[in-house]
Design an enzyme around this catalytic site. Structure first.
Site, PDB file in Angstrom:
ATOM      1  N   ASP A 177       0.911  -1.093  -0.173  1.00  0.00           N
ATOM      2  CA  ASP A 177       0.025  -0.069   0.075  1.00  0.00           C
ATOM      3  C   ASP A 177       0.884   1.204   0.023  1.00  0.00           C
ATOM      4  O   ASP A 177       1.273   1.728   0.930  1.00  0.00           O
ATOM      5  CB  ASP A 177      -0.985   0.015   1.195  1.00  0.00           C
ATOM      6  CG  ASP A 177      -1.839   1.192   1.355  1.00  0.00           C
ATOM      7  OD1 ASP A 177      -1.963   1.644  -0.056  1.00  0.00           O
ATOM      8  OD2 ASP A 177      -2.499   1.544   2.387  1.00  0.00           O
ATOM      9  N   LYS A 232       1.729   7.947   0.503  1.00  0.00           N
ATOM     10  CA  LYS A 232       2.222   8.088   1.878  1.00  0.00           C
ATOM     11  C   LYS A 232       3.452   8.650   1.976  1.00  0.00           C
ATOM     12  O   LYS A 232       4.373   8.561   1.165  1.00  0.00           O
ATOM     13  CB  LYS A 232       2.368   6.561   2.378  1.00  0.00           C
ATOM     14  CG  LYS A 232       0.979   5.855   2.671  1.00  0.00           C
ATOM     15  CD  LYS A 232       1.027   4.373   3.232  1.00  0.00           C
ATOM     16  CE  LYS A 232      -0.223   3.651   3.297  1.00  0.00           C
ATOM     17  NZ  LYS A 232      -0.804   4.279   4.568  1.00  0.00           N
ATOM     18  N   ARG A 240     -11.323  -0.329   2.513  1.00  0.00           N
ATOM     19  CA  ARG A 240     -12.535  -0.172   2.665  1.00  0.00           C
ATOM     20  C   ARG A 240     -13.092  -0.706   1.358  1.00  0.00           C
ATOM     21  O   ARG A 240     -14.343  -0.913   1.202  1.00  0.00           O
ATOM     22  CB  ARG A 240     -12.987   1.027   3.403  1.00  0.00           C
ATOM     23  CG  ARG A 240     -12.897   2.180   2.609  1.00  0.00           C
ATOM     24  CD  ARG A 240     -13.093   3.254   3.689  1.00  0.00           C
ATOM     25  NE  ARG A 240     -11.896   3.524   4.634  1.00  0.00           N
ATOM     26  CZ  ARG A 240     -11.771   4.446   5.548  1.00  0.00           C
ATOM     27  NH1 ARG A 240     -12.566   5.371   5.698  1.00  0.00           N
ATOM     28  NH2 ARG A 240     -10.556   4.375   6.337  1.00  0.00           N
TER      29      ARG A 240
END
Length: 499
Positions: free
Chosen positions: A272, A279, A353
């Site tokens: 991720d 990030k 999600r």
């Protein structure tokens, strides 16, 4: 590691080492008293001289103790007897295993499994000993050219029980503990693998391999299959990656044909980056652990298959990378989920999600008894609960209570957070049915509130394992959690239903 259960007097054990406990101040446990009597007070004399006070985490190794048949006796400090509970028991076992492995004891007999632990029975003590032994000795050194090898590693462990009438229960607990260890080790190995190895395709291969080894059924859906099913939310996450996404279904048909299955859904983001909402670089390497929800599902399925658990369980794993790129989803994009609900993606780093919501919709076709999703979902959960407890949210109080109890029994604990309708306000979007984030406030709860919109047709619980799935720093690595919690939950469910 080879384990066995035995009932017998400690002074008659022919092993490289017999382990007994000492409470503060210098109080021997019952097996220790038996050894002390056989040795004509040799052990108590040493304790009186101050060689060991009994403080938790301390040890004293004795050689050639008179009146005994073992080579050595290891005294392990237990702390104060009135304060001896689950944590103290686990510390004593971990200290024991670590010391035995360091001193070159090829085999040993542990009498600590006879100790009374408040609210914990013999099967709990046996299972925990097996789990802690495996945890203490676990190493992930697959990619080291020079491995740190122990000269004479601990190979055989005998767990003592007080009476022969305890043998059957202890043997069953031993088998359960060993099965859970297999599942935890798989979970840890998958989590510790680098992202260039553990891709979505690799996870799919592991599921197929499990189906070859155990009586499990595996099915892998490809991108085209997901497109036909309308999984627009999941596929939006996969757009920036060159690695094709996979949707894994693994079935354990251990219960009655008519029994509705428990469905486990694991988040499988194999790496991720945050996507376009990139990030920061610091510690981004740890984002290989963002598939630990998926790894825990595979580990749990392996554990229950090893046990032959009489329960129907389905594991679902949506898996992809979350990468930036010319084709990656942008903040502000709107996608349509499998349920038909539309989502405005305000932050591409809230991607877990997005893949889980389509997997939860897919779970409806199994007409489940209940659904549990497991995900390294929010950094907010780490702030709320640290690295001790997993976050738990549910739309059914009975299911939540069962999971909390299972976590307590497994010493793989969770803490329930509210899932009130009030939090849904934060997910409002002017352009779609919902936004994929709800702001900084109550981040763990709003993430679960998002998922709750896709769980109206079944009892559902969500485990946020962002703070418990792996450790950072010097002891960096996957923990194997929440495989123990999930396995204990399924074991209890199988028992209660008599399947």
């Amino acid at each position: 590691m080879e384990f066995s259960i035995k009932s017998g007097s400690p002074e008659k054990q022919r092993s490289a080492c017999v382990v007994v406990g000492v409470f503060e101040p210098r109080k021997l446990t019952v097996p220790g008293e038996i050894l002390n009597k056989a040795s004509n007070q040799y052990i108590s004399d040493l304790l009186r001289r101050g060689d060991l006070e009994g403080k938790s985490g301390t040890t004293l190794l004795l050689h050639n103790v008179p009146g005994t048949l073992c080579d050595r006796i290891l005294l392990v400090g237990l702390g104060k007897e009135k304060e001896f509970r689950e944590k103290e028991f686990r510390t004593a076992i971990a200290t024991t295993i670590r010391t035995l492995n360091e001193i070159g004891a090829f085999d040993a007999t542990i009498t600590l499994t006879e100790l009374a632990v408040k609210k914990c029975d013999l099967p709990w003590r046996i299972r925990q000993t097996v789990l802690i032994a495996a945890e203490t000795l676990y190493r992930f050194d697959h990619y080291k050219s020079k491995k740190d090898e122990v000269r004479r590693p601990l190979r055989k462990l005998t767990l003592a029980v007080e009476s022969r009438t305890d043998l059957a229960a202890a043997e069953k607990a031993l088998e359960e503990g060993q099965a859970i260890v297999l599942g935890m080790n798989l979970c840890k190995d998958l989590g510790n693998l680098p992202g260039n190895v553990c891709t979505p395709g690799y996870l799919a291969e592991q599921a197929l391999e499990l189906a070859k080894t155990y009586p499990l059924k595996a099915e892998i859906l490809e991108r085209e299959d997901m497109e036909k099913l309308g999984m627009g939310s999941l596929l939006s996450v996969a757009r920036g990656s060159h690695q094709p996404p996979k949707f894994i279904i693994l079935r354990h048909d251990g219960g009655k044909n008519t029994a509705k299955p428990v469905v486990l859904v694991g988040k499988g983001i194999t790496f991720d980056t945050g996507g376009i909402s990139l990030k920061p670089g610091a510690e981004m390497d740890e984002m290989k652990y963002d598939m630990c929800g998926a790894a825990s599902v595979l580990g749990t399925m392996k554990a229950i298959a090893q046990m032959g658990l009489k329960l129907n369980v389905v594991g679902i794993i949506p898996t992809t990378e979350n990468m930036p790129g010319g084709n990656a989803t942008r903040p502000g994009d709107i996608v349509t989920s499998m349920s038909g609900q539309t989502i405005e993606i305000l932050n591409t780093d809230a991607e877990g999600r997005l893949i889980l919501c389509d997997a939860l919709t897919y779970a409806e076709r199994f007409e489940p008894a209940c659904v549990i999703d497991i995900a390294t979902l929010t950094g907010a959960c780490v702030i709320a609960l640290g690295h001790v407890a997993s976050g738990l949210l549910a739309n059914d109080d009975t299911l939540a209570r069962d999971l909390l109890n299972a976590g307590q029994n497994a010493y793989d604990r969770a803490w329930q957070l509210p899932l009130w309708e009030d939090y849904q306000e934060q997910l409002k979007s002017p352009f779609a049915d919902m936004a994929n984030i709800g702001g900084r406030a109550a981040g763990t709860i709003t993430a679960a509130s998002f998922l709750a919109r896709f769980t109206k047709k079944f009892h559902w619980a969500h485990l946020d394992i962002a703070g418990t799935a792996w450790k950072s720093g010097e002891k960096k690595g996957a923990t194997g959690r929440p495989v123990p919690l999930l396995t204990h939950f399924l074991m209890a469910r199988a028992r209660s239903r008599g399947e």
